[in-house]
Design an enzyme around this catalytic site. Sequence first.
Site, PDB file in Angstrom:
ATOM      1  N   PRO A   2       6.051   6.845   2.758  1.00 51.71           N
ATOM      2  CA  PRO A   2       6.060   5.793   2.869  1.00 51.71           C
ATOM      3  C   PRO A   2       5.551   5.818   4.666  1.00 51.71           C
ATOM      4  O   PRO A   2       6.074   5.840   4.910  1.00 51.71           O
ATOM      5  CB  PRO A   2       6.986   4.870   2.568  1.00 51.71           C
ATOM      6  CG  PRO A   2       7.262   4.987   1.704  1.00 51.71           C
ATOM      7  CD  PRO A   2       7.559   6.721   1.863  1.00 51.71           C
ATOM      8  N   GLU A   3       4.252   5.313   5.051  1.00 51.95           N
ATOM      9  CA  GLU A   3       3.732   5.146   6.294  1.00 51.95           C
ATOM     10  C   GLU A   3       3.680   3.764   6.863  1.00 51.95           C
ATOM     11  O   GLU A   3       4.476   2.461   6.225  1.00 51.95           O
ATOM     12  CB  GLU A   3       2.227   5.473   7.025  1.00 51.95           C
ATOM     13  CG  GLU A   3       2.529   7.332   6.568  1.00 51.95           C
ATOM     14  CD  GLU A   3       1.055   7.905   6.737  1.00 51.95           C
ATOM     15  OE1 GLU A   3       0.483   6.802   7.333  1.00 51.95           O
ATOM     16  OE2 GLU A   3       0.799   9.282   6.746  1.00 51.95           O
TER      17      GLU A   3
END
Length: 287
Positions: A2-3
Amino acid sequence: MPELPEVETVRRGLEPLLAGARLSAVRVNRPDLRFPFPERFAERLDGARVERVLRQAKYLLMPLSTGETWVTHLGMTGRFTLDGRQLGEFEEPAPIAGKHEHFSLCADAGSGRTRIGFADARRFGFMGLIPDDQVDTHPWFAGLGPEPLGNAFSAEHLKTAFRGKAQNVKVSLLDQRIVSGLGNIYVCEALWRARISPRLAAGKVSSPRLEALTAAIRDVLTEAILAGGSTLRDFANADGGQGYFQHRFDVYGREGEPCRRVETHPVIRRIVQGGRSTFFCPECQKR
């Protein structure tokens, strides 16, 4: 992994449940995730009130009434559950009190009690408790560059950070000391929008193009947050649904497909830089 948009989406989902809530029934089901849980972790959380739910880079931060901040990093497969419901959609359902649920608690607020669990099949996520006045100097946060959506991030900042840098601009943007929270997906997308070659040395990106790049980074992150992030394999948001920005990708994951800007351009190519896949249009991003 996840960014920034995915972590921000989780933060926005957790905030109405945890901000102002009193924690109880805290349970730790194993001694560690990627790192060991803090000493007496359950005891230090139990009875504490969550003051706020914040995000810095790819971390979730929850200052507590006890003077400590509860920090969570989702890693690759970390996800929260609420009252037995998975917070989003993954390739595999999140376990509810199963072997991969490593942490749980109850949040008591005016709206009632919510059971919150944390599942992490690969255990690349981690949690910590840091005294409030030591967060900025903690190794997880010391040296981080400015937030790409904050006022300190600008073309001038990149110009200073990139000065004399021979490393390519793609890998340079992934350096968390230059800008925090940026990841592979959104760097690829921003470079395409700014028409900058990922192979170009960071120190050779002109000032006008740095202006275009900073605007593209802000725009793509803002759009992704509004879309609920991007669901590929291991991201789940915090409202029971999945992100859909992946349906808007201009280059990421589109190897061999036509450029969305000009269909007659050569197809999107994939190369490897710094051990990560880079997707780009060889015509739009010549230099």
